[in-house]
Motif scaffolding. Structure first.
Motif, PDB file in Angstrom:
ATOM      1  N   UNK A  18       0.835  -1.204   0.000  1.00 29.98           N
ATOM      2  CA  UNK A  18       0.000   0.000   0.000  1.00 29.98           C
ATOM      3  C   UNK A  18       0.873   1.259   0.000  1.00 29.98           C
ATOM      4  N   UNK A  19       1.985   1.211   0.719  1.00 27.41           N
ATOM      5  CA  UNK A  19       2.873   2.377   0.810  1.00 27.41           C
ATOM      6  C   UNK A  19       3.726   2.569  -0.442  1.00 27.41           C
ATOM      7  N   UNK A  24       2.800   3.671  -5.597  1.00 32.87           N
ATOM      8  CA  UNK A  24       3.270   4.589  -6.653  1.00 32.87           C
ATOM      9  C   UNK A  24       4.580   4.131  -7.293  1.00 32.87           C
ATOM     10  N   UNK A  25       5.481   3.601  -6.475  1.00 30.27           N
ATOM     11  CA  UNK A  25       6.759   3.121  -7.010  1.00 30.27           C
ATOM     12  C   UNK A  25       6.562   1.892  -7.885  1.00 30.27           C
ATOM     13  N   UNK A  26       5.634   1.024  -7.499  1.00 26.82           N
ATOM     14  CA  UNK A  26       5.350  -0.159  -8.309  1.00 26.82           C
ATOM     15  C   UNK A  26       4.723   0.239  -9.649  1.00 26.82           C
ATOM     16  N   UNK A  27       3.852   1.229  -9.628  1.00 24.45           N
ATOM     17  CA  UNK A  27       3.247   1.720 -10.873  1.00 24.45           C
ATOM     18  C   UNK A  27       4.324   2.321 -11.773  1.00 24.45           C
ATOM     19  N   UNK A  28       5.251   3.055 -11.189  1.00 24.16           N
ATOM     20  CA  UNK A  28       6.354   3.625 -11.971  1.00 24.16           C
ATOM     21  C   UNK A  28       7.198   2.531 -12.610  1.00 24.16           C
ATOM     22  N   UNK A  33      -4.749   3.731  -6.005  1.00 22.00           N
ATOM     23  CA  UNK A  33      -4.166   4.378  -4.822  1.00 22.00           C
ATOM     24  C   UNK A  33      -5.234   5.089  -3.992  1.00 22.00           C
ATOM     25  N   UNK A  34      -6.169   5.785  -4.652  1.00 22.95           N
ATOM     26  CA  UNK A  34      -7.250   6.466  -3.933  1.00 22.95           C
ATOM     27  C   UNK A  34      -8.131   5.466  -3.190  1.00 22.95           C
TER      28      UNK A  34
END
Length: 219
Positions: A144-145, A148-152, A212-213
Motif C-alpha cells: 500500500x505504501x 506509486x513506485x510499483x506503478x512507476x 491508490x485512492x
C-alpha cells in the motif's frame, strides 16, 4: 518539413496489431518480476547472511548490466548454453521479468522496513508464523505504501519493452520499423508508435491513481 502521414495511414492497423504482443510481454514480465521481487526482498531482510548475499548478488547483476544485453544473452546465447533456441516471446518476458525483479525487490524491501516494527513484534508474540505474518500483515501494508513506485516500475517496463524489436518480436516498435522500411518514411510510423506508448502509459498512470485512492479510502 517533408512529412507525409497519408502514406502510412493504410499501415496504422498493422502497427496497432503489435499492441497485444507488447501487452503480453509486459503482463507476464510484471508477474514474474513481482513474485520474484517479493522472494528476493524477503531474502534481503533475512537474518541468514548467505541469503542476503545471494539476493544482493542477483540484484547487482541485473541492475549493473544493460537490459538489452540481458535480452541478447538469453535469446542469442541459449543455443550455445542450453542447446535450444528460446523463442523470442519467451526470451522477452524472461529478460524483462528477471530484470524487473531486481528493482522491485529493492522497492518492496524498503516498504517492508518502513512498516512499524511493533506490528511484527506483536504478531510474533501472538504466535503468528513468520510466513503468515509476512503475507497477511506486513506485505499488504508495505505494498500500500509503495504502490506509486510499483506503478512507476510497470510504466518503465512498458516503455522499455520496445527493445524487443532487436530479437524480431512483432511488437509496436518492430512493426513501425517495418512500415518505415516499406514506405521509406521512418519518422511518421515511429511517431505513431510513440503515441501508442504514450496512451498506454497514461492509462497505467490513471489506473494507478484510482487504485491508490481506493486503498487510501479503505484505511
Amino acid at each position: 518539413m517533408n512529412l507525409e502521414f497519408d502514406r502510412i495511414m493504410p499501415s496504422l492497423p498493422y502497427i496497432m496489431e503489435g499492441i497485444p504482443t507488447t501487452l503480453k510481454v509486459v503482463a507476464v514480465a510484471a508477474v514474474i518480476g513481482f513474485v520474484l521481487g517479493i522472494l528476493l526482498s524477503i531474502l534481503k531482510i533475512s537474518r541468514i547472511k548467505p541469503l542476503n548475499w545471494i539476493a544482493d548478488f542477483y540484484t547487482s547483476i541485473f541492475r549493473g548490466t544493460p537490459l538489452v544485453l540481458q535480452l541478447m544473452l538469453i535469446y542469442f546465447g541459449s543455443p550455445q548454453i542450453l542447446g535450444i533456441q528460446i523463442e523470442a516471446f519467451q526470451a522477452a518476458f524472461l529478460a524483462f521479468g528477471l530484470n524487473s525483479a531486481a528493482y522491485i525487490s529493492e522497492i518492496i524491501r524498503g516498504g517492508i522496513l518502513a512498516v512499524d516494527k511493533g506490528q511484527r513484534e506483536a504478531a510474533l508474540a501472538l504466535g503468528v508464523p513468520y510466513s503468515g505474518m509476512m503475507l497477511n500483515i506486513i506485505l499488504p501494508q508495505a505494498i500500500k505504501n509503495i504502490l506509486p513506485s510499483l506503478v512507476n516500475e510497470l510504466i518503465s517496463l512498458t516503455k522499455e519493452s520496445a527493445v524487443v524489436t532487436i530479437i524480431g518480436l512483432g511488437d509496436i516498435m518492430r512493426r513501425s520499423y517495418i512500415v518505415g522500411g516499406e514506405t521509406y518514411k521512418f519518422f511518421e510510423p515511429i511517431l505513431f508508435a510513440g503515441l501508442i506508448y504514450y496512451v498506454m502509459v497514461m492509462i497505467l498512470t490513471i489506473l494507478g491513481k484510482v487504485i491508490e485512492r481506493r486503498m487510501r479510502r479503505s484505511d
